[in-house]
Design a protein around this motif. Structure first.
Motif, PDB file in Angstrom:
ATOM      1  N   ALA A 124     -11.074 -58.862  44.042  1.00 17.44           N
ATOM      2  CA  ALA A 124     -10.161 -59.987  44.272  1.00 17.44           C
ATOM      3  C   ALA A 124     -10.463 -60.637  45.609  1.00 17.44           C
ATOM      4  CB  ALA A 124      -8.707 -59.508  44.242  1.00 17.44           C
ATOM      5  N   LEU A 125     -10.491 -61.958  45.618  1.00 16.44           N
ATOM      6  CA  LEU A 125     -10.626 -62.739  46.842  1.00 16.44           C
ATOM      7  C   LEU A 125     -10.101 -64.142  46.569  1.00 16.44           C
ATOM      8  CD1 LEU A 125     -14.357 -63.771  47.433  1.00 16.44           C
ATOM      9  CD2 LEU A 125     -13.554 -62.802  45.300  1.00 16.44           C
ATOM     10  N   PRO A 126      -9.714 -64.882  47.616  1.00 14.81           N
ATOM     11  CA  PRO A 126      -9.222 -66.250  47.392  1.00 14.81           C
ATOM     12  C   PRO A 126     -10.301 -67.096  46.714  1.00 14.81           C
ATOM     13  CG  PRO A 126      -8.672 -65.508  49.600  1.00 14.81           C
ATOM     14  CD  PRO A 126      -9.604 -64.482  49.029  1.00 14.81           C
ATOM     15  N   PRO A 127      -9.911 -68.024  45.836  1.00 11.07           N
ATOM     16  CA  PRO A 127     -10.888 -68.792  45.052  1.00 11.07           C
ATOM     17  C   PRO A 127     -11.492 -69.971  45.815  1.00 11.07           C
ATOM     18  CG  PRO A 127      -8.690 -69.442  44.421  1.00 11.07           C
ATOM     19  CD  PRO A 127      -8.522 -68.327  45.421  1.00 11.07           C
ATOM     20  N   PHE A 128     -11.966 -69.693  47.038  1.00  8.54           N
ATOM     21  CA  PHE A 128     -12.551 -70.754  47.856  1.00  8.54           C
ATOM     22  C   PHE A 128     -13.885 -70.332  48.458  1.00  8.54           C
ATOM     23  CE2 PHE A 128      -7.926 -71.176  47.996  1.00  8.54           C
ATOM     24  CZ  PHE A 128      -7.758 -72.482  47.582  1.00  8.54           C
ATOM     25  N   ALA A 129     -14.502 -69.276  47.945  1.00 11.53           N
ATOM     26  CA  ALA A 129     -15.749 -68.770  48.511  1.00 11.53           C
ATOM     27  C   ALA A 129     -16.909 -69.718  48.213  1.00 11.53           C
ATOM     28  CB  ALA A 129     -16.044 -67.381  47.976  1.00 11.53           C
ATOM     29  N   ARG A 130     -17.919 -69.712  49.083  1.00 14.64           N
ATOM     30  CA  ARG A 130     -19.078 -70.604  48.933  1.00 14.64           C
ATOM     31  C   ARG A 130     -20.210 -70.094  49.819  1.00 14.64           C
ATOM     32  NH1 ARG A 130     -17.406 -76.125  52.085  1.00 14.64           N
ATOM     33  NH2 ARG A 130     -19.560 -76.169  52.815  1.00 14.64           N
ATOM     34  N   ASP A 131     -21.370 -70.751  49.706  1.00  5.70           N
ATOM     35  CA  ASP A 131     -22.526 -70.472  50.569  1.00  5.70           C
ATOM     36  C   ASP A 131     -22.907 -68.993  50.526  1.00  5.70           C
ATOM     37  OD1 ASP A 131     -22.618 -73.182  51.349  1.00  5.70           O
ATOM     38  OD2 ASP A 131     -21.114 -72.824  52.880  1.00  5.70           O
ATOM     39  N   PHE A 132     -23.195 -68.501  49.318  1.00  4.06           N
ATOM     40  CA  PHE A 132     -23.585 -67.106  49.139  1.00  4.06           C
ATOM     41  C   PHE A 132     -25.071 -66.918  49.437  1.00  4.06           C
ATOM     42  CE2 PHE A 132     -19.918 -67.757  46.430  1.00  4.06           C
ATOM     43  CZ  PHE A 132     -19.183 -66.582  46.556  1.00  4.06           C
ATOM     44  N   TRP A 186     -11.120 -70.342  58.112  1.00  5.75           N
ATOM     45  CA  TRP A 186     -12.256 -70.006  57.257  1.00  5.75           C
ATOM     46  C   TRP A 186     -12.996 -68.825  57.865  1.00  5.75           C
ATOM     47  CZ3 TRP A 186     -12.588 -72.475  52.651  1.00  5.75           C
ATOM     48  CH2 TRP A 186     -11.773 -73.598  52.514  1.00  5.75           C
ATOM     49  N   THR A 187     -13.637 -68.036  57.016  1.00  7.16           N
ATOM     50  CA  THR A 187     -14.217 -66.777  57.469  1.00  7.16           C
ATOM     51  C   THR A 187     -15.660 -66.628  57.002  1.00  7.16           C
ATOM     52  OG1 THR A 187     -13.525 -65.534  55.497  1.00  7.16           O
ATOM     53  CG2 THR A 187     -11.923 -65.716  57.308  1.00  7.16           C
ATOM     54  N   ILE A 188     -16.409 -65.786  57.716  1.00  8.12           N
ATOM     55  CA  ILE A 188     -17.722 -65.337  57.257  1.00  8.12           C
ATOM     56  C   ILE A 188     -17.581 -63.870  56.891  1.00  8.12           C
ATOM     57  CG2 ILE A 188     -20.131 -64.945  57.872  1.00  8.12           C
ATOM     58  CD1 ILE A 188     -19.971 -67.286  59.775  1.00  8.12           C
ATOM     59  N   GLU A 189     -17.940 -63.541  55.656  1.00  3.08           N
ATOM     60  CA  GLU A 189     -17.755 -62.208  55.113  1.00  3.08           C
ATOM     61  C   GLU A 189     -19.107 -61.576  54.784  1.00  3.08           C
ATOM     62  OE1 GLU A 189     -14.681 -61.006  54.833  1.00  3.08           O
ATOM     63  OE2 GLU A 189     -13.566 -62.868  55.160  1.00  3.08           O
ATOM     64  N   SER A 190     -19.202 -60.264  55.015  1.00  2.00           N
ATOM     65  CA  SER A 190     -20.375 -59.475  54.638  1.00  2.00           C
ATOM     66  C   SER A 190     -19.926 -58.356  53.711  1.00  2.00           C
ATOM     67  CB  SER A 190     -21.044 -58.898  55.892  1.00  2.00           C
ATOM     68  OG  SER A 190     -22.091 -58.008  55.545  1.00  2.00           O
ATOM     69  N   VAL A 191     -20.643 -58.177  52.604  1.00  2.00           N
ATOM     70  CA  VAL A 191     -20.265 -57.181  51.602  1.00  2.00           C
ATOM     71  C   VAL A 191     -21.453 -56.279  51.309  1.00  2.00           C
ATOM     72  CG1 VAL A 191     -19.371 -56.793  49.279  1.00  2.00           C
ATOM     73  CG2 VAL A 191     -18.647 -58.816  50.572  1.00  2.00           C
ATOM     74  N   ASP A 192     -21.247 -54.964  51.413  1.00  2.00           N
ATOM     75  CA  ASP A 192     -22.258 -53.998  51.007  1.00  2.00           C
ATOM     76  C   ASP A 192     -22.288 -53.953  49.478  1.00  2.00           C
ATOM     77  OD1 ASP A 192     -23.892 -51.366  52.048  1.00  2.00           O
ATOM     78  OD2 ASP A 192     -22.923 -51.034  50.105  1.00  2.00           O
ATOM     79  N   VAL A 211     -23.602 -62.127  51.860  1.00  2.00           N
ATOM     80  CA  VAL A 211     -22.882 -62.867  52.903  1.00  2.00           C
ATOM     81  C   VAL A 211     -22.368 -64.163  52.297  1.00  2.00           C
ATOM     82  CG1 VAL A 211     -23.132 -64.108  55.100  1.00  2.00           C
ATOM     83  CG2 VAL A 211     -24.171 -61.848  54.812  1.00  2.00           C
ATOM     84  N   PHE A 212     -21.145 -64.557  52.649  1.00  2.00           N
ATOM     85  CA  PHE A 212     -20.599 -65.816  52.153  1.00  2.00           C
ATOM     86  C   PHE A 212     -19.491 -66.303  53.068  1.00  2.00           C
ATOM     87  CE2 PHE A 212     -18.022 -62.496  50.215  1.00  2.00           C
ATOM     88  CZ  PHE A 212     -16.715 -62.990  50.285  1.00  2.00           C
ATOM     89  N   GLN A 213     -19.118 -67.567  52.886  1.00  2.00           N
ATOM     90  CA  GLN A 213     -17.962 -68.127  53.570  1.00  2.00           C
ATOM     91  C   GLN A 213     -16.761 -68.062  52.638  1.00  2.00           C
ATOM     92  OE1 GLN A 213     -18.132 -71.952  55.814  1.00  2.00           O
ATOM     93  NE2 GLN A 213     -16.426 -72.596  54.531  1.00  2.00           N
ATOM     94  N   GLY A 214     -15.634 -67.628  53.163  1.00  2.00           N
ATOM     95  CA  GLY A 214     -14.410 -67.569  52.389  1.00  2.00           C
ATOM     96  C   GLY A 214     -13.264 -68.214  53.145  1.00  2.00           C
ATOM     97  N   ARG A 215     -12.097 -68.181  52.536  1.00  2.00           N
ATOM     98  CA  ARG A 215     -10.900 -68.666  53.209  1.00  2.00           C
ATOM     99  C   ARG A 215      -9.974 -67.497  53.502  1.00  2.00           C
ATOM    100  NH1 ARG A 215      -6.644 -73.135  50.912  1.00  2.00           N
ATOM    101  NH2 ARG A 215      -5.523 -71.254  50.276  1.00  2.00           N
ATOM    102  N   HIS A 216      -9.299 -67.570  54.630  1.00  2.00           N
ATOM    103  CA  HIS A 216      -8.383 -66.519  55.034  1.00  2.00           C
ATOM    104  C   HIS A 216      -7.319 -66.290  53.954  1.00  2.00           C
ATOM    105  CE1 HIS A 216      -5.470 -64.304  57.496  1.00  2.00           C
ATOM    106  NE2 HIS A 216      -6.475 -64.041  58.310  1.00  2.00           N
ATOM    107  N   GLU A 217      -6.925 -65.040  53.789  1.00  2.00           N
ATOM    108  CA  GLU A 217      -5.992 -64.684  52.725  1.00  2.00           C
ATOM    109  C   GLU A 217      -4.618 -65.310  52.902  1.00  2.00           C
ATOM    110  OE1 GLU A 217      -7.791 -62.670  54.477  1.00  2.00           O
ATOM    111  OE2 GLU A 217      -9.078 -61.514  53.120  1.00  2.00           O
TER     112      GLU A 217
END
Length: 378
Positions: free
Chosen positions: A229-237, A259-265, A247-253
């Protein structure tokens, strides 16, 4: 009128077009890069580009390097007026797969087609029904994947905020015959190809139940949830294959202005927040070895996250990184400034030297990737 679902597509990978006027308007010239070193053509790599003149009915493939004189098109394909191509290179080759709108319809959701382009060869239109403004995923082994769909019924007597639910697929396309094989199907608003890692294809899905990120094995069609689950505003994967990181840009919950930069293993699904900003134009990109490129707060140009502050190589604006060389030393990006045409350039991550790439005057450019250095002239 286009359905509201296209707002999702507009937020995914479309940043480089920000500031590009609509069809029929005169685009301002590309800004001159300032303070860049003299071009060393022997050192800088060559890049495959797909360029489209404003309002044109065709786009063309070019292979260029810094300092080249007016480049000549190597292949040209036709599409709908005003379409803008997105492209990806088959690693280690000069073959490019491009997506552009071809259907003249009121609903642009699935109006695009996939093309195969190769220097000095006729273009091949492989399949239709591709998601508008999407980009193909091309694996290192040459397998090609696209996002496609069919429009569902329009909501009838439904609440104002309701949206149409479409039949969405991730399809593998045979690069020679164009034969299509569905590897994942869902119903929802968007199934965006976020990249590939190992044998898996990464998909960002927005459905009535929410948004998630899953990994698809295209051979078994098995689905593995990475982010439930994540907010439906992610982009730039983007994906760092060396570390197995998305890595992607998302929106704060909870704060819609952050706006946030997120890293996922990708193995464990462990998520790390790398940055928060008031800008929605951070354009992060995973570099080999765990580094992340971004445009500092969407205005100061490309830099490395966590590195000492300095302006980007082409000055103020936002730089959309699209491609990396096989050794990870070079990246290809578009420098974007509101109201101006994007400027394609390459950056040597080892030295910090940047070189502007030649492109047809007035054309919008899609960077497909770095071509092999051996093989001589095309």
């Amino acid at each position: 009128m286009r359905p509201r679902r296209l707002a999702f597509a507009a937020a995914l990978g479309c940043f480089a077009l920000a500031g590009s006027p609509s069809t029929g308007q005169t685009l301002p010239p590309r800004p001159e890069a300032r303070g860049l070193p003299r071009v060393d053509a022997a050192r800088a790599p060559r890049v495959a580009l797909v360029a489209t003149a404003p309002g044109a009915l065709h786009s063309s493939l070019y292979v260029v390097g810094p300092g080249d004189a007016s480049p000549a098109p190597l292949a040209t394909f036709t599409h709908a007026a005003g379409a803008t191509a997105r492209a990806a290179l088959v690693p280690g080759t000069t073959t490019v797969f491009a997506i552009a709108d071809t259907a003249e319809t009121r609903d642009a959701s699935f109006d695009a087609s996939l093309f195969r382009l190769a220097p000095h060869a006729p273009p091949e239109r492989l399949c239709d029904g591709v998601v508008h403004a999407s980009r193909p995923v091309v694996r290192a082994d040459g397998r090609v994947f696209v996002s496609r769909g069919q429009a569902g019924p329009e909501p009838v007597a439904a609440p104002r905020a309701s949206m149409r639910v479409d039949a969405l697929t991730v399809d593998e396309v045979d690069p020679v015959t164009g034969a299509v094989r569905t590897v994942h199907a869902t119903n929802g608003y968007l199934a965006h190809l976020a990249g590939a890692h190992g044998a898996e294809i990464l998909v960002y899905r927005i459905r009535p139940t929410g948004a998630d990120v899953v990994a698809i094995d295209p051979d078994t069609r098995a689905t593995r949830v990475i982010l439930p689950a994540l907010p439906p505003f992610a982009r730039d994967f983007s994906v760092d294959d060396a570390t197995g990181t998305l890595v992607f840009q998302g929106r704060h919950e909870s704060d819609p202005h952050v706006w946030t930069i997120e890293s996922v293993d990708l193995a464990s699904g462990r998520r790390t927040r790398l940055r928060e900003s008031a800008s929605m134009s951070l354009v992060p990109h995973a570099l080999r070895g765990g580094r992340v490129a971004w445009s500092r707060d969407g205005r100061d140009g490309l830099t490395i996250l966590g590195a000492p502050g300095r302006g980007g190589p082409l000055g103020a604006g936002a730089d959309w990184v699209v491609a990396s060389s096989d050794d990870g030393r070079w990246i290809g990006a578009l420098h974007t400034v509101q109201g101006a045409i994007g400027v394609p350039f390459v950056l040597d991550l080892a030295s910090g030297d940047a070189f502007v790439l030649p492109a047809p005057p007035g054309a919008r450019v899609a960077i497909a990737g770095f071509v092999p250095t051996e093989g001589g002239a095309l």
